[in-house]
Structure formats: C-alpha cells, structure tokens
Design a protein around this motif. Structure first.
Motif, PDB file in Angstrom:
ATOM      1  N   THR A   7      14.645   6.708   2.949  1.00  0.00           N
ATOM      2  CA  THR A   7      13.355   6.152   3.359  1.00  0.00           C
ATOM      3  C   THR A   7      13.139   6.392   4.845  1.00  0.00           C
ATOM      4  O   THR A   7      14.094   6.463   5.625  1.00  0.00           O
ATOM      5  CB  THR A   7      13.258   4.643   3.080  1.00  0.00           C
ATOM      6  N   ALA A   8      11.870   6.527   5.221  1.00  0.00           N
ATOM      7  CA  ALA A   8      11.454   6.667   6.613  1.00  0.00           C
ATOM      8  C   ALA A   8      10.798   5.372   7.042  1.00  0.00           C
ATOM      9  O   ALA A   8       9.796   4.955   6.450  1.00  0.00           O
ATOM     10  CB  ALA A   8      10.479   7.836   6.757  1.00  0.00           C
ATOM     11  N   GLY A   9      11.342   4.703   8.053  1.00  0.00           N
ATOM     12  CA  GLY A   9      10.912   3.364   8.420  1.00  0.00           C
ATOM     13  C   GLY A   9      10.065   3.278   9.674  1.00  0.00           C
ATOM     14  O   GLY A   9      10.226   4.053  10.618  1.00  0.00           O
ATOM     15  N   GLY A  10       9.181   2.290   9.679  1.00  0.00           N
ATOM     16  CA  GLY A  10       8.344   2.036  10.839  1.00  0.00           C
ATOM     17  C   GLY A  10       9.100   1.515  12.039  1.00  0.00           C
ATOM     18  O   GLY A  10       8.608   1.554  13.164  1.00  0.00           O
ATOM     19  N   ASP A  11      10.327   1.030  11.821  1.00  0.00           N
ATOM     20  CA  ASP A  11      11.159   0.556  12.922  1.00  0.00           C
ATOM     21  C   ASP A  11      12.036   1.658  13.498  1.00  0.00           C
ATOM     22  O   ASP A  11      12.931   1.392  14.304  1.00  0.00           O
ATOM     23  CB  ASP A  11      12.037  -0.614  12.463  1.00  0.00           C
ATOM     24  N   GLY A  12      11.781   2.909  13.109  1.00  0.00           N
ATOM     25  CA  GLY A  12      12.562   4.029  13.612  1.00  0.00           C
ATOM     26  C   GLY A  12      13.829   4.296  12.834  1.00  0.00           C
ATOM     27  O   GLY A  12      14.624   5.156  13.225  1.00  0.00           O
ATOM     28  N   SER A  13      14.037   3.596  11.733  1.00  0.00           N
ATOM     29  CA  SER A  13      15.275   3.756  10.967  1.00  0.00           C
ATOM     30  C   SER A  13      15.103   4.735   9.816  1.00  0.00           C
ATOM     31  O   SER A  13      14.013   4.919   9.279  1.00  0.00           O
ATOM     32  CB  SER A  13      15.741   2.406  10.419  1.00  0.00           C
ATOM     33  N   VAL A  14      16.217   5.348   9.445  1.00  0.00           N
ATOM     34  CA  VAL A  14      16.336   6.138   8.228  1.00  0.00           C
ATOM     35  C   VAL A  14      17.385   5.446   7.371  1.00  0.00           C
ATOM     36  O   VAL A  14      18.499   5.184   7.844  1.00  0.00           O
ATOM     37  CB  VAL A  14      16.768   7.585   8.527  1.00  0.00           C
ATOM     38  N   LYS A  15      17.042   5.128   6.139  1.00  0.00           N
ATOM     39  CA  LYS A  15      17.960   4.401   5.272  1.00  0.00           C
ATOM     40  C   LYS A  15      18.236   5.194   4.003  1.00  0.00           C
ATOM     41  O   LYS A  15      17.358   5.902   3.496  1.00  0.00           O
ATOM     42  CB  LYS A  15      17.387   3.023   4.910  1.00  0.00           C
ATOM     43  N   LEU A  16      19.476   5.047   3.514  1.00  0.00           N
ATOM     44  CA  LEU A  16      19.880   5.670   2.268  1.00  0.00           C
ATOM     45  C   LEU A  16      20.174   4.567   1.260  1.00  0.00           C
ATOM     46  O   LEU A  16      21.036   3.708   1.483  1.00  0.00           O
ATOM     47  CB  LEU A  16      21.130   6.530   2.479  1.00  0.00           C
ATOM     48  N   PHE A  17      19.427   4.566   0.162  1.00  0.00           N
ATOM     49  CA  PHE A  17      19.596   3.565  -0.892  1.00  0.00           C
ATOM     50  C   PHE A  17      20.247   4.196  -2.115  1.00  0.00           C
ATOM     51  O   PHE A  17      20.086   5.395  -2.371  1.00  0.00           O
ATOM     52  CB  PHE A  17      18.244   2.967  -1.298  1.00  0.00           C
ATOM     53  N   ASP A  18      20.969   3.360  -2.862  1.00  0.00           N
ATOM     54  CA  ASP A  18      21.565   3.773  -4.120  1.00  0.00           C
ATOM     55  C   ASP A  18      21.030   2.861  -5.218  1.00  0.00           C
ATOM     56  O   ASP A  18      21.090   1.628  -5.094  1.00  0.00           O
ATOM     57  CB  ASP A  18      23.091   3.671  -4.048  1.00  0.00           C
ATOM     58  N   VAL A  19      20.493   3.453  -6.257  1.00  0.00           N
ATOM     59  CA  VAL A  19      19.871   2.684  -7.331  1.00  0.00           C
ATOM     60  C   VAL A  19      20.857   1.687  -7.945  1.00  0.00           C
ATOM     61  O   VAL A  19      20.463   0.613  -8.412  1.00  0.00           O
ATOM     62  CB  VAL A  19      19.325   3.643  -8.411  1.00  0.00           C
ATOM     63  N   ASP A  40       7.755   7.218   4.033  1.00  0.00           N
ATOM     64  CA  ASP A  40       8.102   8.387   3.235  1.00  0.00           C
ATOM     65  C   ASP A  40       9.413   8.119   2.507  1.00  0.00           C
ATOM     66  O   ASP A  40      10.174   7.208   2.871  1.00  0.00           O
ATOM     67  CB  ASP A  40       8.248   9.628   4.128  1.00  0.00           C
ATOM     68  N   THR A  41       9.663   8.913   1.486  1.00  0.00           N
ATOM     69  CA  THR A  41      10.929   8.835   0.753  1.00  0.00           C
ATOM     70  C   THR A  41      11.299  10.229   0.279  1.00  0.00           C
ATOM     71  O   THR A  41      10.432  11.103   0.124  1.00  0.00           O
ATOM     72  CB  THR A  41      10.843   7.857  -0.438  1.00  0.00           C
ATOM     73  N   ASN A  68       0.844  -1.199   0.000  1.00  0.00           N
ATOM     74  CA  ASN A  68       0.000   0.000   0.000  1.00  0.00           C
ATOM     75  C   ASN A  68       0.877   1.245   0.000  1.00  0.00           C
ATOM     76  O   ASN A  68       1.741   1.405   0.862  1.00  0.00           O
ATOM     77  CB  ASN A  68      -0.916  -0.003   1.220  1.00  0.00           C
ATOM     78  N   GLY A  69       0.658   2.113  -0.970  1.00  0.00           N
ATOM     79  CA  GLY A  69       1.501   3.292  -1.133  1.00  0.00           C
ATOM     80  C   GLY A  69       1.357   4.286  -0.005  1.00  0.00           C
ATOM     81  O   GLY A  69       0.266   4.479   0.543  1.00  0.00           O
ATOM     82  N   TYR A  70       2.464   4.915   0.349  1.00  0.00           N
ATOM     83  CA  TYR A  70       2.470   5.966   1.374  1.00  0.00           C
ATOM     84  C   TYR A  70       3.054   7.285   0.873  1.00  0.00           C
ATOM     85  O   TYR A  70       2.687   8.348   1.349  1.00  0.00           O
ATOM     86  CB  TYR A  70       3.259   5.511   2.609  1.00  0.00           C
ATOM     87  N   SER A  71       3.996   7.220  -0.060  1.00  0.00           N
ATOM     88  CA  SER A  71       4.652   8.442  -0.508  1.00  0.00           C
ATOM     89  C   SER A  71       5.145   8.255  -1.934  1.00  0.00           C
ATOM     90  O   SER A  71       5.630   7.172  -2.288  1.00  0.00           O
ATOM     91  CB  SER A  71       5.837   8.768   0.410  1.00  0.00           C
ATOM     92  N   VAL A  72       5.016   9.298  -2.748  1.00  0.00           N
ATOM     93  CA  VAL A  72       5.522   9.270  -4.122  1.00  0.00           C
ATOM     94  C   VAL A  72       6.296  10.557  -4.366  1.00  0.00           C
ATOM     95  O   VAL A  72       5.858  11.644  -3.979  1.00  0.00           O
ATOM     96  CB  VAL A  72       4.377   9.102  -5.146  1.00  0.00           C
TER      97      VAL A  72
END
Length: 353
Positions: free
Chosen positions: A77-89, A64-65, A10-14
C-alpha cells in the motif's frame, strides 16, 4: 456488472491479483483522502457477487496498492503518511513490514514484474525508491525533483522503470547504468512538447505543460508508454524516438485522466479512468494498419488517424480514480473504483464499438 460498496471510504486504486482471477484489492481513504484513515479491501468474486474476504485499516489515507509477484497472499500500500506497507492476507490486522523513508505522501507502488524480488514507490517528495521486501531500508533512491504521481517497472526488463510527475515530464531510469550525477536517469521527455514538423510544414503550436498523473508500459511493444493527466489528453510515446513527440494523441475526457492501463490481451487497447466520472476504452490505432512496433518511423500517422475512443462506461457518480484489467479468461473483464464508494466489475467488450 457487479458492484461492491466501500462504505465510508472513497476508492483510489483497484488491482486484480496476478494469481487468482477472482480476487481484487482496493485501496481507499476516508474523507476523499484529505484527512483520516485508510482501508485496504481484499474482495472475492463469487457466484453471489462481490464479497469482502478481508480488510486492513491504516491510520492514514491509502492512494495505491500493488500485489506481490512472488507471494500470492501479499500486497503493498501507498500511504498518505509517507509509509509503504506490506500486508499478508493470512496475517490479521497489522502489516508484516512497513517502511517510512518518504517525506511526503506516497502516491504509487509497483512490483517488479520480471525479477519479482524488488518493488518501487513514488512520492510527492520528488523521489522514487527501490525496495526489497526483506530489507529494512530502501536499496536506491531516484530523484525526480517534482511531485511524482506514478512510477512503474517495465514489464519487459527488471532494471528499467518509468515515472511521470507534476513537471509534465516522462522519465526513464535504467538501474544498470552507473550511479552518476544523473542517478540512473536515461531519458527525460517533456510530455507537452509538440512533435517536430514535417519537411515544409508549419511548426505546430506548443501546449502549456500540466501535471502528468498516470502512465503505463505497453505489454507487447516494449518501447511504448502511454501518459495522461490534468490536460485530459492521453498520449503514447516510443522511447526509441523521444524527440519525435507523441505517437498517438487521444483527446476526449472532459476532466483530468487519473489512471490508465494497457490491455494484457490486445496490444493496441487502453483503458482510462477520469475525474469526468467515466471509464473509456481506446485504441491507439496500431492494429489498424498504422505502425505499431515500428511507429517511430512515421509518428505522425497515429496522430492523423487510427487512434480513437471505442466506448465509455458512465455508471460511476463521482471521480473515477482506479481501473484495472483482469489478466485471466475473456479479454474484456475489468474493475474500476472511485470517490462514489463503489467498486464495479464489468466487461469492456459490452461498450466497445
């Protein structure tokens, strides 16, 4: 209208990429974000429709992203576990960096649009944290003492940011101020306080506070911020005159407003997404002879006329939780996502009247 299915999520942020007009990121969660995994989609807009270029799976929900402003291939990304993650394509499977300082769900992330070397996160734990992507820990923690659903840097200043929270307050922080007991807080505006009456007019009736869920800085008028939330009403404020109350009051949504964003092309146009399953386009009235940049002089004018709904898109079949404008090309293209497991790309000019 183009469509993509986020099957099982289910989408949360675009969010549109700030570098490519054909790339979109979507943060989504299994089981409506209540329990289960999250998924970050990287989508491409092609002549054959929307295609999934890549996706990243996370162990908890994503709410969120935000794209990096300095690296075209990276996003938060904003995570439900309290984490902030940085992804690289270009890096398979796993994030290139992860931070876990928040004590509860992270509900928003936002990259600094001016300095481009910092970003922020806000959480249900009642804090906003400022980060550098190359540092192992946060730079600054700003307490709000209430569940903070949204925070964002000003697009006009590298050191000013805003937030809205469950206590129905709009807060403005300036990181240039001394780190005193106020923790850089420079303004605290109660969103539901009615405007001051004019000379000889009866005092307006107060409105019961309710949770504020979303806010955004105007891209052209550097002191104007829009807020919205559970009470279904969009309000705009001039932070130069917070005691005057809202400049524009825009009712119309039937359920809570989950997200809103000012147009990157037109200074008076807003786009909103709501639990009533619609996206709506609004004008705050500032382009119709109603004061805009100088609206603080006559804030009642916007409330009494000018601001209105210009059209709505009702193709979603569940809560609409994310919406964003495309910064490139024609001024009406936008994307939306929601709990119906759909991402829609459409032209707002087709619904504006």
């Amino acid at each position: 209208m183009l469509e993509f299915r986020t099957q099982g999520y289910n989408g949360y942020s675009v969010k549109y990429s700030p570098f490519f007009d054909s790339r979109i990121a979507v943060a989504a969660s299994a089981n409506f974000g209540l329990v289960g995994n999250g998924r970050l989609y990287i989508l491409g807009l092609t002549p054959n429709g929307i295609v999934a270029e890549k996706h990243f799976d996370t162990q908890d929900s994503l709410f969120d992203t935000s794209w990096s402003e300095s690296n075209e291939n990276q996003l938060l990304t904003a995570g439900g576990d309290g984490s902030v993650k940085l992804f690289d394509v270009n890096v398979p499977q796993f994030p290139v960096q992860s931070w876990s300082e928040h004590a509860r769900e992270v509900f928003s992330v936002h990259w600094n649009l001016v300095s481009k070397d910092t970003f922020l996160s806000s959480s249900w734990d009642g804090t906003i944290k400022i980060w550098n992507p190359n540092a192992p820990a946060s730079i600054t923690t700003l307490p709000t003492h209430s569940c903070t659903y949204s925070a964002a840097f000003s697009p006009h200043s590298p050191s000013i940011l805003s937030s809205v929270s469950s206590d129905s307050h709009l807060r403005i922080f300036d990181l240039r101020t001394p780190a005193s007991a106020a923790n850089h807080l420079t303004l605290n505006v109660p969103i539901h306080t009615p405007p001051k009456p004019r000379m000889g007019a009866a005092a307006p009736v107060g409105i019961a506070p309710s949770e504020a869920l979303t806010q955004d800085w105007n891209k052209y008028r550097d002191t104007i911020i829009a807020t919205a939330g559970v009470d279904r009403v969009i309000r705009t404020f001039d932070i130069r005159a917070p005691g005057q109350g809202p400049l524009a009051v825009l009712p119309g949504h039937e359920y809570a407003v989950r997200r809103l964003t000012w147009s990157p092309h037109l200074s008076d146009i807003l786009l909103s997404a709501s639990y009533d399953m619609t996206c709506r386009v609004w004008t705050d009235g500032s382009a119709m002879g109603v004061p805009g940049q100088d609206a603080m002089m006559e804030p009642q004018n916007m409330m009494n006329g000018g601001g209105r709904e210009m059209g709505r898109m009702g193709r979603h079949t569940e809560f609409v939780t994310g919406v964003d404008w495309c910064m490139f090309g024609a001024e009406g293209w936008c994307a939306s996502t929601g709990w119906d497991e759909r991402v829609l790309v459409w032209d707002a000019r087709g619904i504006m009247q």
